[in-house]
Design a protein around this motif. Structure first.
Motif, short mmCIF file in Angstrom:
data_model
loop_
_atom_site.label_atom_id
_atom_site.label_comp_id
_atom_site.label_asym_id
_atom_site.label_seq_id
_atom_site.Cartn_x
_atom_site.Cartn_y
_atom_site.Cartn_z
N ALA A 61 16.53 -6.28 39.29
CA ALA A 61 17.99 -6.35 39.35
C ALA A 61 18.61 -5.61 38.18
CB ALA A 61 18.44 -7.81 39.37
N VAL A 62 17.99 -5.70 37.00
CA VAL A 62 18.54 -5.02 35.83
C VAL A 62 18.41 -3.50 35.99
CG1 VAL A 62 18.23 -4.66 33.34
CG2 VAL A 62 18.21 -6.98 34.27
N ARG A 63 17.29 -3.06 36.57
CA ARG A 63 17.11 -1.62 36.77
C ARG A 63 18.11 -1.04 37.76
NH1 ARG A 63 11.35 -2.49 36.90
NH2 ARG A 63 10.57 -1.92 34.85
N HIS A 64 18.27 -1.75 38.88
CA HIS A 64 19.03 -1.15 39.99
C HIS A 64 20.41 -1.78 40.21
CE1 HIS A 64 15.33 0.89 40.88
NE2 HIS A 64 14.69 -0.26 41.05
N GLY A 113 22.45 -5.64 41.06
CA GLY A 113 22.15 -6.63 42.08
C GLY A 113 22.94 -6.39 43.34
N PRO A 114 22.89 -7.30 44.32
CA PRO A 114 21.97 -8.42 44.33
C PRO A 114 20.59 -8.01 44.84
CG PRO A 114 23.38 -8.50 46.27
CD PRO A 114 23.82 -7.31 45.47
N LEU A 115 19.60 -8.88 44.60
CA LEU A 115 18.26 -8.65 45.13
C LEU A 115 18.28 -8.86 46.64
CD1 LEU A 115 16.48 -10.77 42.39
CD2 LEU A 115 16.26 -8.29 42.64
N LEU A 150 23.57 -13.10 34.30
CA LEU A 150 22.39 -12.43 34.87
C LEU A 150 22.07 -12.97 36.26
CD1 LEU A 150 19.93 -12.01 31.85
CD2 LEU A 150 21.22 -10.24 33.06
N MET A 151 22.26 -14.28 36.43
CA MET A 151 22.01 -14.88 37.75
C MET A 151 23.00 -14.30 38.78
SD MET A 151 19.92 -16.81 39.22
CE MET A 151 19.11 -17.63 37.88
N MET A 152 24.25 -14.08 38.33
CA MET A 152 25.24 -13.46 39.22
C MET A 152 24.82 -12.04 39.58
SD MET A 152 27.35 -15.76 39.93
CE MET A 152 26.17 -17.05 39.64
N LEU A 153 24.23 -11.34 38.60
CA LEU A 153 23.73 -9.98 38.86
C LEU A 153 22.69 -10.01 39.98
CD1 LEU A 153 23.31 -6.93 37.80
CD2 LEU A 153 21.32 -7.89 36.64
N CYS A 154 21.76 -10.98 39.89
CA CYS A 154 20.66 -11.07 40.87
C CYS A 154 21.14 -11.53 42.24
CB CYS A 154 19.61 -12.07 40.40
SG CYS A 154 18.71 -11.59 38.94
N THR A 155 22.17 -12.37 42.29
CA THR A 155 22.44 -13.12 43.53
C THR A 155 23.83 -12.90 44.13
OG1 THR A 155 23.18 -15.06 42.30
CG2 THR A 155 20.84 -14.97 42.82
N THR A 156 24.60 -11.96 43.57
CA THR A 156 25.91 -11.68 44.17
C THR A 156 26.20 -10.18 44.11
OG1 THR A 156 27.18 -11.80 42.10
CG2 THR A 156 26.86 -13.88 43.30
N PRO A 157 27.00 -9.65 45.04
CA PRO A 157 27.40 -8.25 44.92
C PRO A 157 28.62 -8.15 44.01
CG PRO A 157 28.06 -9.16 47.05
CD PRO A 157 27.49 -10.29 46.27
N GLY A 158 28.40 -7.95 42.73
CA GLY A 158 29.53 -7.71 41.82
C GLY A 158 30.01 -8.93 41.05
N GLY A 159 29.42 -10.11 41.31
CA GLY A 159 29.83 -11.30 40.55
C GLY A 159 29.50 -11.12 39.08
N GLN A 160 30.30 -11.73 38.22
CA GLN A 160 30.05 -11.63 36.78
C GLN A 160 30.78 -12.75 36.05
OE1 GLN A 160 32.82 -8.35 35.00
NE2 GLN A 160 32.12 -7.59 36.99
#
Ligand SMILES: C[S@@+](CC[C@H](N)C(=O)[O-])C[C@H]1O[C@@H](n2cnc3c(N)ncnc32)[C@H](O)[C@@H]1O
Length: 347
Positions: free
Chosen positions: A114-117, A119-121, A289-299
């Motif tokens: 997720a950090v490389r590309h 999110g979301p996964l 970071l969890m928002m990065l992995c599990t949402t489109p654009g959440g922060q």
């Protein structure tokens, strides 16, 4: 804090402790020892699990201080009965289903991706309708849920006391802990609980338990799409807006502001990033970071960002409530009398 080999090793193996605790809870080890000390073979028999594996698991849990070992017998460690035996009123073990449940566990296992590309996964977008995790989240809650509900109710005490029958909307309500607390404190209040249908089943149960069911209306569906009704004296968005990008959050706030009664209060409650002490900030940044992995654009938006968003939708009077040692914050914005907030997303 200087990195030492000891600290490095603790950090790199921290997940093992989580795995042990989670397994003990999932398998029911602590419940199986609730009647008193016994040996691993008896525990394995009670749980119907492999005897050798059970012996090793119990030994590891004992080395973590969760069990006490006396020869071949195991007993619950100090504090374990109160927090990890599921029949105890103070049971708190369900938190593993949220904080170390399949979604967060698997998502963080793929954090580098997720950090490389960005999110979301794949398969992890928690903003899609009826994402299964939200049912577990609502059913279990977090250690902050009830405290945050009380904090919101305290922050609104003066405002709601002035109104004989406040109309309250809890949007993305989960268990509706906040809305139910507000309704429970004001016998004349009416609550509209909004979330996906499967989640609202939990909110409905909670409303029954707290005796506010007959004053509660369920609003199932997408908060961005369904008619929200109103006007409401209080609208609460607790732990919700950080699932969305700033643009989406403003879109939702615009809808909510348009459903507020004159002098009504819009409440944003939960974590915010950017201004907290380091220990508190860590939780907010991890959630980011969890928002990065599990949402489109959440922060994790900051309180400054929320202030700008609220101002953008015409809510110019804000106050921020904090509690020492408790990271979540409560922001209350008021709709000015006579304000025209009917934007393109209003109904
Ligand atoms: C972190 S939980 C917060 C629940 C509750 N407000 C609390 O503070 O305990 C986020 C909630 O938002 C809901 N949610 C997310 N996107 C939504 C949407 N588009 N429409 C309605 N609910 C949504 C989820 O189902 C979930 O219950």
């Amino acid at each position: 804090m200087e990195l030492t080999k000891k600290r490095l090793f603790e950090m790199v193996t921290g997940y093992q402790t989580t795995a042990l605790l989670r397994t003990g809870l999932e398998i029911g080890v602590f419940d199986a020892l609730a009647d008193g000390p016994t040996d691993a073979a008896t525990v394995a028999g009670r749980l119907g699990i492999d005897r050798r594996a059970c012996t090793t698991l119990l030994a590891c849990l004992a080395l973590q201080g969760l069990l006490i070992r006396d020869g071949s017998r195991f007993a619950l460690g100090p504090g374990v009965r109160e927090l990890l035996v599921s029949t105890e009123p103070s049971y708190a073990g369900g938190i593993h289903r949220v904080a170390a449940g399949a979604m967060e566990w698997q998502a963080l296992g793929r954090l580098a991706e997720a950090v490389r590309h960005g999110g979301p996964l794949d398969g992890f977008d928690s903003t899609v309708p009826d994402f299964p995790y939200w049912h577990d989240f609502a059913a279990t809650g977090t250690f902050a849920t009830d405290r945050l509900a009380a904090m919101v109710a305290d922050a609104l005490a003066a405002t709601t006391a002035e109104r004989p029958g406040p109309r309250i909307l809890d949007v993305g309500c989960g268990s509706a802990a906040v809305g139910i607390e507000l309704a429970a404190r004001h016998p004349g209040a009416r609550l509209w609980a909004q979330d996906w249908p499967t989640v609202l089943a939990v909110a409905e149960e909670r409303a029954k338990e707290r005796g506010v069911h007959d004053r509660t209306t369920l609003l199932p569906g997408d908060a961005f799409g369904i008619p929200l009704g109103g006007p409401y004296d209080v609208i609460v968005a607790a732990n919700l807006l950080f699932h969305f990008s700033p643009e989406r959050a403003v879109l939702l706030l615009e809808r909510l502001a348009g459903s507020l009664a004159p002098e009504g209060s819009l409440v944003i409650a939960g974590f915010a990033a950017g201004e907290a002490a380091p220990a508190e900030e860590l939780r907010a940044q991890l959630l980011d970071l969890m928002m990065l992995c599990t949402t489109p654009g959440g922060q994790m938006h900051s309180t400054d960002a929320y202030t700008r968003m609220l101002t953008a939708v015409g809510l110019t009077e804000h106050e921020i409530h904090t509690r020492p040692g408790f990271p979540p914050k409560v922001m209350v914005a008021t709709r000015p009398r006579g304000a025209d907030l009917s934007g393109p997303h209003d109904q």
